[in-house]
Design a protein around this motif. Structure first.
Motif, PDB file in Angstrom:
ATOM      1  N   GLU A   1      43.278  31.167  -1.487  1.00  0.00           N
ATOM      2  CA  GLU A   1      43.936  29.801  -1.583  1.00  0.00           C
ATOM      3  C   GLU A   1      44.159  29.655  -2.828  1.00  0.00           C
ATOM      4  OE1 GLU A   1      42.681  26.439   0.721  1.00  0.00           O
ATOM      5  OE2 GLU A   1      42.469  27.759   2.716  1.00  0.00           O
ATOM      6  N   SER A   2      45.094  28.531  -3.273  1.00  0.00           N
ATOM      7  CA  SER A   2      45.107  28.046  -4.720  1.00  0.00           C
ATOM      8  C   SER A   2      44.966  26.868  -4.691  1.00  0.00           C
ATOM      9  CB  SER A   2      46.714  28.087  -5.040  1.00  0.00           C
ATOM     10  OG  SER A   2      47.176  29.492  -4.903  1.00  0.00           O
ATOM     11  N   ALA A   3      44.254  26.339  -5.709  1.00  0.00           N
ATOM     12  CA  ALA A   3      44.052  24.804  -5.929  1.00  0.00           C
ATOM     13  C   ALA A   3      45.292  23.980  -6.437  1.00  0.00           C
ATOM     14  CB  ALA A   3      42.906  24.780  -7.244  1.00  0.00           C
ATOM     15  N   ASP A   4      45.193  22.849  -6.080  1.00  0.00           N
ATOM     16  CA  ASP A   4      46.336  22.019  -6.620  1.00  0.00           C
ATOM     17  C   ASP A   4      46.492  21.764  -7.987  1.00  0.00           C
ATOM     18  OD1 ASP A   4      46.836  21.837  -3.671  1.00  0.00           O
ATOM     19  OD2 ASP A   4      45.651  19.899  -3.557  1.00  0.00           O
ATOM     20  N   GLU A   5      45.361  21.801  -8.579  1.00  0.00           N
ATOM     21  CA  GLU A   5      45.484  21.646  -9.934  1.00  0.00           C
ATOM     22  C   GLU A   5      43.849  22.350 -10.533  1.00  0.00           C
ATOM     23  OE1 GLU A   5      45.498  17.694 -11.301  1.00  0.00           O
ATOM     24  OE2 GLU A   5      46.963  17.015  -9.962  1.00  0.00           O
ATOM     25  N   GLY A   6      43.978  22.603 -11.743  1.00  0.00           N
ATOM     26  CA  GLY A   6      42.644  23.156 -12.268  1.00  0.00           C
ATOM     27  C   GLY A   6      42.858  24.304 -13.285  1.00  0.00           C
ATOM     28  N   GLU A   7      42.147  24.326 -14.197  1.00  0.00           N
ATOM     29  CA  GLU A   7      42.293  25.394 -15.323  1.00  0.00           C
ATOM     30  C   GLU A   7      41.212  26.322 -14.791  1.00  0.00           C
ATOM     31  OE1 GLU A   7      41.773  23.324 -18.996  1.00  0.00           O
ATOM     32  OE2 GLU A   7      43.707  22.310 -18.658  1.00  0.00           O
ATOM     33  N   PHE A   8      41.468  27.819 -14.558  1.00  0.00           N
ATOM     34  CA  PHE A   8      40.249  28.701 -14.276  1.00  0.00           C
ATOM     35  C   PHE A   8      40.377  29.699 -15.307  1.00  0.00           C
ATOM     36  CE2 PHE A   8      41.438  26.588 -10.479  1.00  0.00           C
ATOM     37  CZ  PHE A   8      40.206  26.573  -9.694  1.00  0.00           C
ATOM     38  N   ALA A   9      39.118  29.937 -16.081  1.00  0.00           N
ATOM     39  CA  ALA A   9      38.923  31.078 -17.051  1.00  0.00           C
ATOM     40  C   ALA A   9      37.980  31.924 -16.630  1.00  0.00           C
ATOM     41  CB  ALA A   9      38.338  30.298 -18.366  1.00  0.00           C
ATOM     42  N   TRP A  10      38.628  33.237 -15.858  1.00  0.00           N
ATOM     43  CA  TRP A  10      37.513  33.980 -15.529  1.00  0.00           C
ATOM     44  C   TRP A  10      37.320  35.369 -16.438  1.00  0.00           C
ATOM     45  CZ3 TRP A  10      35.381  34.483 -10.654  1.00  0.00           C
ATOM     46  CH2 TRP A  10      35.971  33.715  -9.557  1.00  0.00           C
ATOM     47  N   ARG A  11      36.302  35.961 -16.530  1.00  0.00           N
ATOM     48  CA  ARG A  11      36.035  36.889 -17.306  1.00  0.00           C
ATOM     49  C   ARG A  11      36.754  38.106 -16.811  1.00  0.00           C
ATOM     50  NH1 ARG A  11      30.115  39.677 -16.920  1.00  0.00           N
ATOM     51  NH2 ARG A  11      31.194  40.999 -15.383  1.00  0.00           N
ATOM     52  N   ASN A  12      37.416  38.595 -17.764  1.00  0.00           N
ATOM     53  CA  ASN A  12      38.439  39.752 -17.695  1.00  0.00           C
ATOM     54  C   ASN A  12      38.291  40.874 -16.311  1.00  0.00           C
ATOM     55  OD1 ASN A  12      40.170  38.546 -19.307  1.00  0.00           O
ATOM     56  ND2 ASN A  12      39.474  39.821 -20.973  1.00  0.00           N
ATOM     57  N   ASP A  13      36.744  41.231 -16.551  1.00  0.00           N
ATOM     58  CA  ASP A  13      36.683  42.428 -15.450  1.00  0.00           C
ATOM     59  C   ASP A  13      35.734  41.923 -14.473  1.00  0.00           C
ATOM     60  OD1 ASP A  13      34.303  41.517 -17.124  1.00  0.00           O
ATOM     61  OD2 ASP A  13      33.471  43.701 -17.720  1.00  0.00           O
ATOM     62  N   VAL A  14      35.972  40.502 -14.137  1.00  0.00           N
ATOM     63  CA  VAL A  14      34.990  39.989 -13.018  1.00  0.00           C
ATOM     64  C   VAL A  14      35.346  40.811 -11.649  1.00  0.00           C
ATOM     65  CG1 VAL A  14      36.211  37.996 -12.613  1.00  0.00           C
ATOM     66  CG2 VAL A  14      33.761  38.095 -12.087  1.00  0.00           C
ATOM     67  N   ARG A  15      34.729  41.355 -10.771  1.00  0.00           N
ATOM     68  CA  ARG A  15      35.108  41.691  -9.581  1.00  0.00           C
ATOM     69  C   ARG A  15      34.252  40.759  -8.344  1.00  0.00           C
ATOM     70  NH1 ARG A  15      32.149  45.694  -8.663  1.00  0.00           N
ATOM     71  NH2 ARG A  15      33.171  46.725  -6.974  1.00  0.00           N
ATOM     72  N   VAL A  16      35.168  40.365  -7.475  1.00  0.00           N
ATOM     73  CA  VAL A  16      34.827  39.095  -6.653  1.00  0.00           C
ATOM     74  C   VAL A  16      34.813  39.795  -5.309  1.00  0.00           C
ATOM     75  CG1 VAL A  16      35.167  36.847  -5.789  1.00  0.00           C
ATOM     76  CG2 VAL A  16      35.655  37.362  -8.000  1.00  0.00           C
ATOM     77  N   THR A  17      33.850  39.551  -4.202  1.00  0.00           N
ATOM     78  CA  THR A  17      33.764  39.967  -2.958  1.00  0.00           C
ATOM     79  C   THR A  17      33.636  38.731  -1.962  1.00  0.00           C
ATOM     80  OG1 THR A  17      33.134  42.162  -3.486  1.00  0.00           O
ATOM     81  CG2 THR A  17      32.586  41.488  -0.981  1.00  0.00           C
ATOM     82  N   TYR A  18      34.367  38.515  -0.983  1.00  0.00           N
ATOM     83  CA  TYR A  18      34.632  37.331  -0.268  1.00  0.00           C
ATOM     84  C   TYR A  18      34.076  37.968   1.367  1.00  0.00           C
ATOM     85  CZ  TYR A  18      35.924  33.155   2.443  1.00  0.00           C
ATOM     86  OH  TYR A  18      36.183  32.298   3.332  1.00  0.00           O
ATOM     87  N   LEU A  19      32.896  37.083   1.891  1.00  0.00           N
ATOM     88  CA  LEU A  19      32.772  37.314   3.262  1.00  0.00           C
ATOM     89  C   LEU A  19      32.818  36.123   3.926  1.00  0.00           C
ATOM     90  CD1 LEU A  19      31.933  39.541   5.476  1.00  0.00           C
ATOM     91  CD2 LEU A  19      29.386  38.858   4.799  1.00  0.00           C
ATOM     92  N   PRO A  20      33.973  36.018   4.820  1.00  0.00           N
ATOM     93  CA  PRO A  20      34.062  34.558   5.543  1.00  0.00           C
ATOM     94  C   PRO A  20      33.125  34.690   6.725  1.00  0.00           C
ATOM     95  CG  PRO A  20      35.673  36.170   5.992  1.00  0.00           C
ATOM     96  CD  PRO A  20      34.886  36.800   4.975  1.00  0.00           C
TER      97      PRO A  20
END
Length: 265
Positions: A53-72
Motif C-alpha cells: 500500500e502507499s501512504a497518503d503523505e510521507g517522506e521515506f528514505a530507504w537504504r539503497n540495498d535494503v531487502r524486505v520480506t512481509y508475512l501477512p
C-alpha cells in the motif's frame, strides 16, 4: 546507516485517520514490536513498509540495498504447491545464489526444525498451522534485511512458538512484528513502537519496559491534567466574578482560559 527514515507519514481510509504526521526510524538488526489498539493501523503500516500500500503523505528514505520480506496474517499460497515448494521459494531469494540442490536441502532443514514431517504435503491438504510454518520457513530462508511479521504465532503450537522466539532473537536482520502474544513480544523485541493518537511513539526495551514506561507517563499525564483543571477552575471563577473584559491584560487572561480548555493530554 538506518534501514529506513520516514517523516510525516499519513494514512486514512475515508474519514478514518490512522496515521498523521508520524515518524519512524528503523536500524539494522533491531527487533521491534508494533502495538496499538485494534483498528489503530498496525497492519496498514506493515503493508506500507512492504510496498503493498502507499501512504497518503510521507517522506521515506530507504537504504539503497535494503531487502524486505512481509508475512501477512493469512499468507497467499498456491494450493497445488507442496510445502517444500513454498519453503524453497524463500531459499531461492536468499543472498548468495544457492543452486537448486542447496535450496531444497535448506528448505527441508527449515521445515524439519519447524516440525513439518512430510514436506511433500500439498498446501491444499495442509492444516492452517502447517501452511503458517511453511510460510515462516520461506520468510526466514530469504534472510532479508527487514522481516515484517503480522501475527506470526497464529495457528502455531507452543513448541513452534518457542522455537520461533529463539530464531528471531538470533535473526541477523531487523524484525518488525505485530502479535497479541504478549509473552512472545516481551521475549523477542528490544524496542516497542506504539500507534497512539495517529502518531508513532518509540519505547526502548522489552514489552515489560514499555508497560512500566506507559504507567509512569500516564501518572505524569494525570498529574498534569489535575493541575490543568485546577488552573481552569481558577480562570473560570475569575471570569464569573469580573465584569466584561476591557483591557489587553484581561483579554490575555481569557485567551489563557480558552487554551487550557483546548489542551489535550
Amino acid at each position: 546507516m538506518p534501514l529506513l527514515t520516514a517523516h510525516h507519514i499519513a494514512k486514512s481510509y475515508g474519514t478514518t485517520i490512522l496515521l498523521e504526521d508520524a515518524e519512524l526510524h528503523l536500524r539494522p538488526g533491531e527487533r521491534i514490536g508494533l502495538v496499538g489498539l485494534n483498528g489503530s493501523g498496525k497492519s496498514s503500516l506493515m503493508r506500507i513498509l512492504a510496498g503493498i500500500e502507499s501512504a497518503d503523505e510521507g517522506e521515506f528514505a530507504w537504504r539503497n540495498d535494503v531487502r524486505v520480506t512481509y508475512l501477512p496474517q493469512t499468507p497467499q499460497l498456491k494450493m497445488d504447491d507442496r510445502l517444500l515448494d513454498v519453503a524453497m521459494q524463500g531459499a531461492a531469494r536468499a543472498p548468495g545464489g544457492l543452486d537448486p540442490y542447496e535450496q531444497e536441502a535448506a528448505a527441508y532443514r527449515q521445515l524439519d526444525e519447524l516440525g513439518i514431517e512430510n514436506a511433500e504435503t500439498s498446501v491444499a491438504e495442509a492444516s492452517g498451522g502447517m501452511r503458517r510454518k511453511a510460510a515462516l520457513a520461506a520468510a526466514l530462508l530469504e534472510q532479508p534485511d527487514l522481516l515484517l511479521l503480522d501475527e506470526p504465532t497464529n495457528h502455531l503450537d507452543i513448541g513452534t512458538v518457542q522455537w520461533l522466539e529463539r530464531a528471531l532473537v538470533s535473526f541477523q536482520g531487523a524484525v518488525l512484528l505485530v502479535t497479541h502474544d504478549r509473552y512472545f513480544l516481551n521475549t523477542v523485541v528490544d524496542r516497542i513502537v506504539e500507534i497512539r493518537k495517529q502518531r508513532l511513539w518509540s519505547w526502548p526495551g522489552t514489552f515489560e519496559d514499555y508497560l512500566e514506561g506507559r504507567l509512569e507517563q500516564e501518572a505524569l499525564d494525570a498529574r498534569a491534567e489535575h493541575k490543568r483543571k485546577r488552573r481552569l477552575a481558577t480562570e473560570l471563577d475569575w471570569l464569573r466574578r469580573s465584569p466584561k473584559a476591557r483591557t489587553t491584560k484581561q483579554q490575555a487572561r481569557i485567551g489563557r482560559a480558552h487554551a487550557l480548555m483546548e489542551t489535550d493530554y
